[in-house]
Write a protein that holds these residues in place. Sequence first.
Motif, short mmCIF file in Angstrom:
data_model
loop_
_atom_site.label_atom_id
_atom_site.label_comp_id
_atom_site.label_asym_id
_atom_site.label_seq_id
_atom_site.Cartn_x
_atom_site.Cartn_y
_atom_site.Cartn_z
N LEU A 138 0.85 -1.19 0.00
CA LEU A 138 0.00 0.00 0.00
C LEU A 138 0.88 1.23 0.00
O LEU A 138 1.83 1.33 0.79
CB LEU A 138 -0.90 0.01 1.24
CG LEU A 138 -1.61 1.33 1.60
CD1 LEU A 138 -2.66 1.67 0.54
CD2 LEU A 138 -2.24 1.26 2.98
N ASN A 139 0.58 2.16 -0.88
CA ASN A 139 1.16 3.50 -0.85
C ASN A 139 0.04 4.49 -0.55
O ASN A 139 -0.90 4.61 -1.34
CB ASN A 139 1.82 3.85 -2.19
CG ASN A 139 3.21 3.30 -2.31
OD1 ASN A 139 3.75 2.74 -1.36
ND2 ASN A 139 3.82 3.45 -3.47
N LEU A 140 0.14 5.16 0.56
CA LEU A 140 -0.93 6.06 1.01
C LEU A 140 -0.38 7.47 1.14
O LEU A 140 0.52 7.73 1.95
CB LEU A 140 -1.49 5.58 2.35
CG LEU A 140 -2.59 6.44 2.96
CD1 LEU A 140 -3.83 6.46 2.07
CD2 LEU A 140 -2.95 5.93 4.36
N ALA A 141 -0.92 8.38 0.34
CA ALA A 141 -0.49 9.78 0.39
C ALA A 141 -1.27 10.52 1.47
O ALA A 141 -2.49 10.38 1.59
CB ALA A 141 -0.70 10.44 -0.96
N THR A 142 -0.55 11.31 2.24
CA THR A 142 -1.17 12.17 3.25
C THR A 142 -0.79 13.61 2.95
O THR A 142 -0.01 13.89 2.04
CB THR A 142 -0.71 11.77 4.67
OG1 THR A 142 0.69 12.06 4.79
CG2 THR A 142 -0.95 10.28 4.92
N SER A 143 -1.32 14.53 3.73
CA SER A 143 -1.04 15.94 3.49
C SER A 143 0.43 16.29 3.72
O SER A 143 0.95 17.25 3.17
CB SER A 143 -1.92 16.81 4.40
OG SER A 143 -1.68 16.49 5.77
N SER A 144 1.12 15.50 4.53
CA SER A 144 2.51 15.83 4.86
C SER A 144 3.52 14.82 4.33
O SER A 144 4.73 15.03 4.46
CB SER A 144 2.67 15.91 6.39
OG SER A 144 2.29 14.69 6.99
N GLY A 145 3.06 13.73 3.73
CA GLY A 145 4.02 12.76 3.25
C GLY A 145 3.36 11.52 2.68
O GLY A 145 2.20 11.53 2.28
N LEU A 146 4.12 10.44 2.67
CA LEU A 146 3.69 9.19 2.05
C LEU A 146 3.98 8.03 3.00
O LEU A 146 5.10 7.87 3.47
CB LEU A 146 4.41 8.97 0.72
CG LEU A 146 4.09 7.69 -0.04
CD1 LEU A 146 2.67 7.74 -0.58
CD2 LEU A 146 5.07 7.50 -1.20
N VAL A 147 2.94 7.24 3.26
CA VAL A 147 3.09 6.02 4.05
C VAL A 147 3.20 4.85 3.09
O VAL A 147 2.37 4.69 2.20
CB VAL A 147 1.89 5.82 5.01
CG1 VAL A 147 2.03 4.50 5.76
CG2 VAL A 147 1.80 6.98 5.99
N SER A 148 4.22 4.02 3.28
CA SER A 148 4.45 2.90 2.38
C SER A 148 4.53 1.61 3.18
O SER A 148 5.31 1.51 4.14
CB SER A 148 5.74 3.10 1.58
OG SER A 148 5.97 2.01 0.73
N LEU A 149 3.70 0.63 2.80
CA LEU A 149 3.70 -0.68 3.44
C LEU A 149 3.88 -1.73 2.35
O LEU A 149 3.24 -1.66 1.30
CB LEU A 149 2.39 -0.94 4.19
CG LEU A 149 1.98 0.07 5.27
CD1 LEU A 149 0.56 -0.23 5.73
CD2 LEU A 149 2.95 -0.04 6.45
N ALA A 150 4.74 -2.71 2.59
CA ALA A 150 4.94 -3.80 1.63
C ALA A 150 5.23 -5.08 2.38
O ALA A 150 6.02 -5.10 3.34
CB ALA A 150 6.08 -3.47 0.68
N TYR A 151 4.58 -6.17 1.95
CA TYR A 151 4.77 -7.48 2.56
C TYR A 151 5.17 -8.44 1.44
O TYR A 151 4.44 -8.59 0.45
CB TYR A 151 3.49 -7.95 3.24
CG TYR A 151 3.58 -9.33 3.86
CD1 TYR A 151 4.20 -9.51 5.09
CD2 TYR A 151 3.07 -10.44 3.19
CE1 TYR A 151 4.29 -10.78 5.66
CE2 TYR A 151 3.15 -11.70 3.76
CZ TYR A 151 3.77 -11.87 4.99
OH TYR A 151 3.85 -13.12 5.55
N GLY A 152 6.35 -9.08 1.57
CA GLY A 152 6.83 -9.92 0.49
C GLY A 152 7.32 -11.27 0.97
O GLY A 152 7.87 -11.41 2.07
N LEU A 153 7.11 -12.28 0.12
CA LEU A 153 7.62 -13.62 0.34
C LEU A 153 8.62 -13.93 -0.76
O LEU A 153 8.34 -13.74 -1.94
CB LEU A 153 6.49 -14.65 0.30
CG LEU A 153 5.43 -14.59 1.41
CD1 LEU A 153 4.28 -15.52 1.09
CD2 LEU A 153 6.06 -14.96 2.75
N GLY A 154 9.79 -14.42 -0.37
CA GLY A 154 10.82 -14.76 -1.35
C GLY A 154 11.10 -16.24 -1.39
O GLY A 154 11.00 -16.94 -0.38
#
Length: 575
Positions: A537-553
Amino acid sequence: MKTLISIMIQIVLCANVHSQDCYIRFLGEPTDVTAFKKMFSKDLTCDTTSNQRFLSGAMTRLHQKGYLLASYSMTGRKDTVETYVYLGERFSWAYLNTTDVPDQILRRAGFKSKDFQSRSFDQQRIKRLFRGLITESENGGLPFSSTYLDSIHFSDEGIAAKLIYDPGPRITFDSLKFQQNLKIKKKWLASYLHIEEGAAFSQKKVAAIESKINQLGFIVLNAAPGITFQNKQAIVELDLITRKTSRVDGILGFLPNEEEEGKLLVTGQFDLSLRNLFSSGKGLDIEWQSLKARSQLLDIIYSHPNLFSSALNFDGSFNLLKEDTIFTTRQGELNFTFKPSKHSFTVFSQFRSSNLLSTTDFQDINNLPDLSDFSVDYYGLKYQFNTLNDAFLPTSGVSGFLNAGVGSKRIRINADLPEELYSNVDLNSVQYLVETGFKSYWRWSNHLVFHYNLSAAKVINDRLFLNDLFRVGGLTSLRGFNENFFFASDYVLSTAEFQFYFQSDSYFFAFYDQSYLYYNIENSLFEDYPMGIGLGLNLATSSGLVSLAYGLGKAENQPLSLSLSKFHFGYIAKF
């Protein structure tokens, strides 16, 4: 002028279609009929309306081929539809008089006198000449030029005409106009857009404004550029909006130091990206990582567009990698780029040096180890293209690059290793570097974007070491693995990512990363096909960007397991 020869040639196109017979009859010379038989037999039907539509287009094509008198007629009875096509005479050029048109602009427009001497009259050729003259004029300071044919004369030798060209007034660029509250220097922006005051007006430069501004990222156009002509000068008016593209983010951690009791081990990551420095488009990126004990990574990149107000862009970078207590690698690169349009051409030089930090493990060996002290100086060329619609959050377009370099490699003798290990080693050799990449975005709907990325690289030398190789793995290359987890002399990375936008700059994504990794050095051979899958998930806010990523290798020595999954969280503050 030749008289039309009434030779009737009947071609049966279809019979007994809806109880009707359909015929086409050509009135003209037999050789001409043969040449155009396929043109008419392919599309003509027994439907009167569709026939008229097709025949109108066919007449246009015949006129363009020099049959200026071509026409048709249709007759219909109860059970028969007949179409008569009159080809007429095919006209040729006698000559085209161009004495009133400057030779220089004729050449740039692609004019060739032989195309207008004893050649069949072709309307498309005339249109291309007109279009070429107008295009060259409007890109050379003459946006109000006009051209046409005059003194047209028909004779037995063909068509003779005179090409009339009116250049109109010469127009120069006056200045750029945009909002005064924007933190950007007018002189720099004019230089970047190649719209310098006093330069000849160019429609091509005006048309390129939108794509060039989109590539900057820190400003965007709110409306199409406007042009005002006054006193033989053109004023370009831009309605610009600034965007927050400079960013900073980081995380700092303290862990117990297992090797030194009572002390803490500092780990962390810091990223700083500054855009539009000094209001003149310059950029500075700094990245520092220390995610495991005794290992650090430092990246610094500086970009300087329009060096000394020229068309050259400059950027330089420095990279430092400390791998545990094993080795350090330093790399610097200088790039000089010429970017006339969406394509760019770069001359680069890259300097790479690696040093062993410890030789304790190599005291009782008979061959040179997989790690060594060396330096490589590369010189090469790079080609890039970019049609992405946005520099920071693209949703359509493609980009790619190809660079190749040749370098001089020098293996340095380590005083802590037995000198005889180097006796059969070529200390000076030639090393080759090839890298390429392709990135694309397709917007399938208002919410769904498909992103595909393909990259590959290869380093070539008869004597490669482990610290010679590329590093692969992590958030920006192969997700589901730690940063710089793999070594490779040859790699291919492929990414397929679906992005679902629920806001203009916020989206969920699902990804699949697939790779091929290989190296074959003196004492070791490695080949694997690691892959990674996950959600984010990339979530834009008024002051910045929240980035969440979950990966399996998954790799040869790592099964696809939830217990080995990687979770990435980041908050980027924009300013």
